[in-house]
Scaffold this active site. Structure first.
Site, PDB file in Angstrom:
ATOM      1  N   ARG A 164     -13.965  -6.627   9.479  1.00  0.00           N
ATOM      2  CA  ARG A 164     -13.239  -6.210   8.331  1.00  0.00           C
ATOM      3  C   ARG A 164     -15.088  -5.275   7.188  1.00  0.00           C
ATOM      4  O   ARG A 164     -15.234  -4.639   6.869  1.00  0.00           O
ATOM      5  CB  ARG A 164     -12.701  -5.909   7.150  1.00  0.00           C
ATOM      6  CG  ARG A 164     -11.463  -5.036   7.200  1.00  0.00           C
ATOM      7  CD  ARG A 164     -10.516  -6.340   6.154  1.00  0.00           C
ATOM      8  NE  ARG A 164      -8.679  -6.003   6.689  1.00  0.00           N
ATOM      9  CZ  ARG A 164      -7.986  -5.603   6.074  1.00  0.00           C
ATOM     10  NH1 ARG A 164      -7.698  -3.295   5.721  1.00  0.00           N
ATOM     11  NH2 ARG A 164      -6.722  -5.415   6.513  1.00  0.00           N
ATOM     12  N   HIS A 177      -3.769  -8.069  -3.273  1.00  0.00           N
ATOM     13  CA  HIS A 177      -3.808  -7.331  -2.179  1.00  0.00           C
ATOM     14  C   HIS A 177      -4.290  -7.816  -1.354  1.00  0.00           C
ATOM     15  O   HIS A 177      -3.503  -7.425  -0.616  1.00  0.00           O
ATOM     16  CB  HIS A 177      -4.899  -5.741  -3.070  1.00  0.00           C
ATOM     17  CG  HIS A 177      -4.709  -4.836  -2.120  1.00  0.00           C
ATOM     18  ND1 HIS A 177      -3.681  -4.071  -1.454  1.00  0.00           N
ATOM     19  CD2 HIS A 177      -5.895  -4.986  -0.942  1.00  0.00           C
ATOM     20  CE1 HIS A 177      -4.000  -3.794  -0.818  1.00  0.00           C
ATOM     21  NE2 HIS A 177      -5.555  -3.919  -0.270  1.00  0.00           N
ATOM     22  N   ASP A 203      -6.334   7.773  -1.488  1.00  0.00           N
ATOM     23  CA  ASP A 203      -6.728   7.762  -0.083  1.00  0.00           C
ATOM     24  C   ASP A 203      -6.053   7.463   1.309  1.00  0.00           C
ATOM     25  O   ASP A 203      -5.112   7.410   1.147  1.00  0.00           O
ATOM     26  CB  ASP A 203      -8.225   6.436  -0.229  1.00  0.00           C
ATOM     27  CG  ASP A 203      -9.150   6.089  -0.557  1.00  0.00           C
ATOM     28  OD1 ASP A 203      -9.033   7.565  -1.014  1.00  0.00           O
ATOM     29  OD2 ASP A 203      -9.970   5.503  -0.565  1.00  0.00           O
ATOM     30  N   ARG A 204      -6.219   8.618   2.290  1.00  0.00           N
ATOM     31  CA  ARG A 204      -5.533   9.019   3.517  1.00  0.00           C
ATOM     32  C   ARG A 204      -4.560   9.584   3.227  1.00  0.00           C
ATOM     33  O   ARG A 204      -4.944  10.178   4.115  1.00  0.00           O
ATOM     34  CB  ARG A 204      -5.510   7.006   3.871  1.00  0.00           C
ATOM     35  CG  ARG A 204      -6.576   6.367   3.857  1.00  0.00           C
ATOM     36  CD  ARG A 204      -5.932   5.635   5.206  1.00  0.00           C
ATOM     37  NE  ARG A 204      -7.195   4.465   5.586  1.00  0.00           N
ATOM     38  CZ  ARG A 204      -7.939   5.001   6.211  1.00  0.00           C
ATOM     39  NH1 ARG A 204      -8.336   6.087   6.669  1.00  0.00           N
ATOM     40  NH2 ARG A 204      -8.914   3.499   6.877  1.00  0.00           N
ATOM     41  N   ASP A 231      -3.904  -0.190  -3.457  1.00  0.00           N
ATOM     42  CA  ASP A 231      -4.248   0.726  -2.521  1.00  0.00           C
ATOM     43  C   ASP A 231      -3.298   2.235  -2.460  1.00  0.00           C
ATOM     44  O   ASP A 231      -2.438   2.530  -2.239  1.00  0.00           O
ATOM     45  CB  ASP A 231      -3.794   0.811  -1.322  1.00  0.00           C
ATOM     46  CG  ASP A 231      -5.326   0.030  -0.881  1.00  0.00           C
ATOM     47  OD1 ASP A 231      -6.663  -0.585  -1.576  1.00  0.00           O
ATOM     48  OD2 ASP A 231      -5.732  -0.593   0.377  1.00  0.00           O
ATOM     49  N   ASN A 276      -8.380  -2.786  -2.521  1.00  0.00           N
ATOM     50  CA  ASN A 276      -9.698  -2.097  -1.802  1.00  0.00           C
ATOM     51  C   ASN A 276     -10.539  -0.844  -2.044  1.00  0.00           C
ATOM     52  O   ASN A 276     -11.517  -0.359  -2.211  1.00  0.00           O
ATOM     53  CB  ASN A 276     -10.303  -3.193  -0.636  1.00  0.00           C
ATOM     54  CG  ASN A 276      -9.341  -2.415  -0.073  1.00  0.00           C
ATOM     55  OD1 ASN A 276      -8.125  -2.428   0.256  1.00  0.00           O
ATOM     56  ND2 ASN A 276     -10.050  -1.641   1.612  1.00  0.00           N
ATOM     57  N   HIS A 277      -9.386   0.050  -2.241  1.00  0.00           N
ATOM     58  CA  HIS A 277      -9.370   1.675  -2.172  1.00  0.00           C
ATOM     59  C   HIS A 277      -9.543   1.654  -3.352  1.00  0.00           C
ATOM     60  O   HIS A 277      -9.922   3.126  -3.604  1.00  0.00           O
ATOM     61  CB  HIS A 277      -7.955   1.829  -1.277  1.00  0.00           C
ATOM     62  CG  HIS A 277      -8.620   2.514  -0.297  1.00  0.00           C
ATOM     63  ND1 HIS A 277      -9.028   3.341   1.123  1.00  0.00           N
ATOM     64  CD2 HIS A 277      -8.618   1.781   1.249  1.00  0.00           C
ATOM     65  CE1 HIS A 277      -9.373   3.084   1.546  1.00  0.00           C
ATOM     66  NE2 HIS A 277      -8.689   1.775   2.770  1.00  0.00           N
ATOM     67  N   ASP A 302       1.114  -1.609  -0.063  1.00  0.00           N
ATOM     68  CA  ASP A 302       0.214   0.394  -0.057  1.00  0.00           C
ATOM     69  C   ASP A 302       0.620   1.170  -0.201  1.00  0.00           C
ATOM     70  O   ASP A 302       1.612   1.471   0.796  1.00  0.00           O
ATOM     71  CB  ASP A 302      -0.512   0.568   1.038  1.00  0.00           C
ATOM     72  CG  ASP A 302      -1.914  -0.735   0.996  1.00  0.00           C
ATOM     73  OD1 ASP A 302      -1.658  -1.759   1.064  1.00  0.00           O
ATOM     74  OD2 ASP A 302      -2.541  -1.220   1.776  1.00  0.00           O
ATOM     75  N   HIS A 330      -0.913   4.757  -0.415  1.00  0.00           N
ATOM     76  CA  HIS A 330      -2.014   5.649   0.076  1.00  0.00           C
ATOM     77  C   HIS A 330      -1.403   6.830   0.004  1.00  0.00           C
ATOM     78  O   HIS A 330      -2.107   7.637   0.882  1.00  0.00           O
ATOM     79  CB  HIS A 330      -2.914   4.907   1.491  1.00  0.00           C
ATOM     80  CG  HIS A 330      -3.372   3.860   1.589  1.00  0.00           C
ATOM     81  ND1 HIS A 330      -4.563   4.093   1.398  1.00  0.00           N
ATOM     82  CD2 HIS A 330      -3.506   2.570   2.196  1.00  0.00           C
ATOM     83  CE1 HIS A 330      -5.115   2.630   1.634  1.00  0.00           C
ATOM     84  NE2 HIS A 330      -3.820   2.076   2.286  1.00  0.00           N
ATOM     85  N   HIS A 361      -1.557  -4.516   2.341  1.00  0.00           N
ATOM     86  CA  HIS A 361      -3.695  -4.184   2.758  1.00  0.00           C
ATOM     87  C   HIS A 361      -3.576  -4.515   4.137  1.00  0.00           C
ATOM     88  O   HIS A 361      -4.638  -3.484   5.132  1.00  0.00           O
ATOM     89  CB  HIS A 361      -3.964  -5.622   2.196  1.00  0.00           C
ATOM     90  CG  HIS A 361      -5.712  -5.974   2.822  1.00  0.00           C
ATOM     91  ND1 HIS A 361      -6.541  -4.648   2.702  1.00  0.00           N
ATOM     92  CD2 HIS A 361      -7.310  -6.777   3.221  1.00  0.00           C
ATOM     93  CE1 HIS A 361      -8.027  -4.657   2.732  1.00  0.00           C
ATOM     94  NE2 HIS A 361      -8.229  -6.000   2.685  1.00  0.00           N
TER      95      HIS A 361
END
Length: 307
Positions: A210, A163, A84-85, A81, A113-114, A53, A55, A237
């Site tokens: 989750r 992922h 995001d964040r 990923d 997943n993002h 990731d 991010h 992940h």
């Protein structure tokens, strides 16, 4: 676009500057032409450097390239990923996408997943696109590209990269190849599981905290590897404080490439280098100094879903 104008865009993105909305549209169009030809599970050859990731932590991605060397000098696999964040999801994803268009055989991007319309509307990428471009078009172009990203990769027929993890509805690599991936990530089912599941010290399968995917144990990994003639699963992940973590007698490894995650976790990041003979070497790195300057800005209101 000639290569030189693409190279100019890459240089611009490497300075963490955005390109125009039309240039994004053009880049996504070219990326789609490349990605549409890729299998759900891409077959790759070592040597290769595998990343977890990112991010949106752009300056840490630059640090990664400094430590593991620039693309195309090194072959890269990024396990999703990208967004995001962090504060620079736009520049991060567009740089990786531009490198993909420029050096298609040197860099592989698989979906996390993002990379989803729904998740990015909650965890920052949507808002960031709106803030930086004044419209949602760039978010739209990028999320359309997410649908074309591969779901996994296999290196030298031995290392399966994904992922999140495994799915109770998938027994073989071939069953992954049969998925119609060109869609928003579903709420459940095999495609969702590949992006959301986690390994855990349990027997068989478990319910994931989750709310998507599953927990899977050592026996599940053994069976998967045996059925598919694989030696190892490599995935991302999950935040791991040391940047990487082995499980199940080293038949699974988690790689995490966002140092000081969310500008506050204090973790180290890592990438995994595989040489021609699949010998593993982990390069670890800390957050780039430039990212620290942005730590105040990291307090933008975001839901505290932290996994």
């Amino acid at each position: 676009t000639t290569m030189s104008s693409l190279d100019q865009k890459i240089e611009k993105l490497k300075r963490c500057e955005t390109i125009s909305e039309n240039e994004v549209k053009d880049l996504c169009y070219k990326a789609r032409e490349i990605l549409i030809l890729e299998d759900n599970v891409q077959m790759l050859t070592p040597p290769i450097t595998i990343c977890g990731d990112i991010h949106g932590q752009f300056y840490d991605l630059k640090e990664l390239f400094t430590i593991a060397s620039e693309c195309p000098d090194t072959n890269y696999l990024f396990m999703g990923d990208f967004v995001d964040r962090g504060l620079y999801s736009v520049e991060t994803f567009l740089l990786l996408l531009a490198l993909k268009v420029r050096y298609p055989s040197r860099i592989t991007l698989i979906r996390g997943n993002h990379e989803s319309r729904q998740i990015t509307q909650v965890y920052g990428f949507y808002e960031e696109c709106l803030r930086k471009f004044g419209t949602v078009n760039v978010w739209r172009y990028c999320t359309e590209i997410f649908d074309y990203l591969s779901l996994g990769a296999i290196i030298d027929n031995e290392v399966f990269c994904v992922h999140g993890g495994l799915s109770p509805s998938l027994n073989t690599i071939d069953s992954i190849q049969k998925i119609n991936r060109k869609q928003e990530i579903p709420h459940d089912g095999p495609m969702c599981d590949l992006m959301w599941s986690d390994p855990e010290d349990i027997d068989d399968w478990g319910v994931s905290p989750r709310g998507a995917g599953y927990l899977f144990g050592n026996d599940v990994v053994k069976k998967w590897n045996k059925t598919n003639n694989l030696k190892k699963i490599c995935r991302a992940h999950q935040l791991v404080m040391e940047g990487y973590k082995y499980m199940f007698d080293e038949t699974l490894v988690t790689v995490w490439s966002a140092p000081n995650y969310c500008y506050r976790c204090g973790n180290i990041a890592a990438v995994m280098e595989l040489d021609e003979d699949l010998n593993e070497n982990f390069l670890t790195f800390k957050a780039a100094p430039s990212e620290l300057r942005s730590s105040m800005a990291a307090d933008i209101n975001q839901p505290n879903y932290f996994l």
